[in-house]
Design a protein around this motif. Structure first.
Motif, PDB file in Angstrom:
ATOM      1  N   VAL A 158       3.456  12.022  30.430  1.00  0.00           N
ATOM      2  CA  VAL A 158       3.928  11.490  29.152  1.00  0.00           C
ATOM      3  C   VAL A 158       4.511  12.635  28.321  1.00  0.00           C
ATOM      4  O   VAL A 158       4.241  13.815  28.572  1.00  0.00           O
ATOM      5  CB  VAL A 158       2.790  10.801  28.366  1.00  0.00           C
ATOM      6  CG1 VAL A 158       2.257   9.611  29.135  1.00  0.00           C
ATOM      7  CG2 VAL A 158       1.672  11.800  28.057  1.00  0.00           C
ATOM      8  N   GLN A 159       5.303  12.277  27.342  1.00  0.00           N
ATOM      9  CA  GLN A 159       5.914  13.271  26.468  1.00  0.00           C
ATOM     10  C   GLN A 159       4.838  14.060  25.734  1.00  0.00           C
ATOM     11  O   GLN A 159       3.875  13.500  25.212  1.00  0.00           O
ATOM     12  CB  GLN A 159       6.843  12.580  25.468  1.00  0.00           C
ATOM     13  CG  GLN A 159       7.737  13.523  24.701  1.00  0.00           C
ATOM     14  CD  GLN A 159       8.846  12.780  23.967  1.00  0.00           C
ATOM     15  OE1 GLN A 159       9.180  11.659  24.320  1.00  0.00           O
ATOM     16  NE2 GLN A 159       9.411  13.406  22.951  1.00  0.00           N
ATOM     17  N   GLY A 160       4.986  15.389  25.708  1.00  0.00           N
ATOM     18  CA  GLY A 160       4.013  16.242  25.038  1.00  0.00           C
ATOM     19  C   GLY A 160       2.951  16.805  25.955  1.00  0.00           C
ATOM     20  O   GLY A 160       2.224  17.726  25.566  1.00  0.00           O
ATOM     21  N   MET A 161       2.846  16.283  27.184  1.00  0.00           N
ATOM     22  CA  MET A 161       1.868  16.789  28.143  1.00  0.00           C
ATOM     23  C   MET A 161       2.293  18.186  28.619  1.00  0.00           C
ATOM     24  O   MET A 161       3.461  18.435  28.877  1.00  0.00           O
ATOM     25  CB  MET A 161       1.765  15.835  29.345  1.00  0.00           C
ATOM     26  CG  MET A 161       0.782  16.274  30.426  1.00  0.00           C
ATOM     27  SD  MET A 161       0.810  15.161  31.875  1.00  0.00           S
ATOM     28  CE  MET A 161      -0.042  13.729  31.208  1.00  0.00           C
ATOM     29  N   SER A 162       1.329  19.100  28.727  1.00  0.00           N
ATOM     30  CA  SER A 162       1.626  20.444  29.205  1.00  0.00           C
ATOM     31  C   SER A 162       1.981  20.412  30.682  1.00  0.00           C
ATOM     32  O   SER A 162       1.357  19.697  31.465  1.00  0.00           O
ATOM     33  CB  SER A 162       0.422  21.367  28.983  1.00  0.00           C
ATOM     34  OG  SER A 162       0.165  21.545  27.605  1.00  0.00           O
ATOM     35  N   LYS A 163       2.979  21.196  31.062  1.00  0.00           N
ATOM     36  CA  LYS A 163       3.397  21.262  32.454  1.00  0.00           C
ATOM     37  C   LYS A 163       2.502  22.211  33.231  1.00  0.00           C
ATOM     38  O   LYS A 163       2.138  23.282  32.744  1.00  0.00           O
ATOM     39  CB  LYS A 163       4.852  21.726  32.548  1.00  0.00           C
ATOM     40  CG  LYS A 163       5.853  20.739  31.964  1.00  0.00           C
ATOM     41  CD  LYS A 163       7.278  21.235  32.138  1.00  0.00           C
ATOM     42  CE  LYS A 163       8.281  20.219  31.588  1.00  0.00           C
ATOM     43  NZ  LYS A 163       9.688  20.675  31.759  1.00  0.00           N
TER      44      LYS A 163
END
Length: 343
Positions: free
Chosen positions: A194-199
């Motif tokens: 999801v958007q904002g999740m750390s890679k």
């Protein structure tokens, strides 16, 4: 290697100062011990305070108009394959930045007092970051979006039921949500991306803030110039102007390869990415001519950048270009574009 050159944002909620951008670059240091922080640096020093960066950039804007950018942001994002060649992430990337900025000044068709500009003529500050989060423009977010929309709709329906505004089977809806979470094509550690999740993985990259004006605060040096190399007459004198972005991106790759002994695959070259946008037939023709092992690695890299794997190899290069190009053109231009100023 992905490099973007972005002019300072002005207008709206963006101020004339570099303070907001510098503050943004300080975000990773929050909560860290002094020894663990990454500090600003330039060609001449390390551990430069953020306050000094703001003071120097904001104070180097003589004769620039209010609507003109006072600085440019350069972001350098090595691929995971390139990062594997580094022995000491932070120090190696700092050393590379020093050489990269020499390539930057060499790409200007400008002179100061009758001589070509040098690294001593620019004012820049750089910072290494080690974290990245998924953004709305990432292909994983885009391809997960239909599932995200259905999940959001179901959660809204559940809230309506709980508040007495509607009737329905909440348990059944929760099971459907769990199913959609599993079915989303892009997962990380068992969870829908999801958007904002750390890679995950090594996400080290470089942020550089470079003043629009030279170090003497007298000459404007814009990498956003529409001219690659030309001369114009001003006040009775011929003046050189222009910045060759193509040359800069190519030099940046060659400098990295030479510095770290990196063998660059066709698929990760700037020329290949540019050909994909400008001349897809040429791109795929060159791709198909690669030796088998290089071609296999190229397709693997293409997959990692968000371009889907080609299910089967058509008989002709024209077929492969047509089939894949129709599927990719709209989204891929954003995904592979090498500069926010433009290829």
């Amino acid at each position: 290697m992905y490099i973007t050159i972005t002019p300072q944002k002005l207008g709206g909620t963006y101020g004339q100062s570099s303070a907001d951008f510098v503050g943004y670059l300080e975000k990773e240091n929050e909560g860290l011990e002094q020894r663990d922080m990454e500090h600003f640096f330039n060609q001449y020093g390390d551990e430069i305070p953020a306050e000094e960066v703001v003071k120097e950039i904001d104070g180097n804007t003589a004769k620039l108009k209010k609507k003109e950018p006072k600085f440019y942001s350069i972001t350098v994002s090595p691929s995971k394959y390139e990062l594997r060649k580094l022995k000491n992430n932070s120090q190696d990337l700092k050393n590379y930045t020093h050489e990269l900025m020499k390539d930057y000044v060499a790409s200007f068709n400008r002179e100061i007092n009758g001589r070509p500009i040098s690294i001593n003529d620019i004012k820049y500050y750089a910072k290494i970051e080690h974290q990245r989060t998924f953004k709305g423009t990432d292909f994983q977010i885009k391809e997960n979006q239909p599932y995200a929309s259905k999940i959001l709709q179901l959660k809204t329906e559940i809230r309506n039921i709980q508040d007495g505004r509607a009737k329905g089977n909440i348990k059944k809806m929760n099971r459907e949500i769990a199913k959609l979470e599993r079915q989303a094509p892009h997962q990380q550690n068992g969870k829908r991306i999801v958007q904002g999740m750390s890679k995950d993985g090594n996400q080290s990259h470089i942020h550089i803030i470079v003043s629009r004006k030279d170090a003497s605060n007298s000459v404007s040096l814009s990498p956003g110039s529409k001219h690659k190399a030309s001369e114009v007459e001003m006040h009775g004198k011929k003046v050189k102007r222009g910045f060759d972005r193509d040359a800069f991106f190519v030099k940046a790759e060659k400098t990295f390869d030479k510095t770290f002994g990196y063998k660059r695959n066709f698929a990760e070259t700037y020329k290949a990415r540019k050909d994909f946008v400008k001349n897809p037939n040429l791109y795929f023709a060159a791709l198909m001519k690669l030796p088998a092992n290089e071609k296999a690695l190229a397709f693997k890299m293409i997959t990692k950048t968000g371009l889907p794997v080609i299910p089967s190899i058509p008989l002709s290069q024209a077929q492969i270009a047509l089939r894949v190009f129709k599927r990719l053109r709209r989204g891929a231009e954003i995904a592979i574009k090498s500069s926010s100023i433009g290829i």
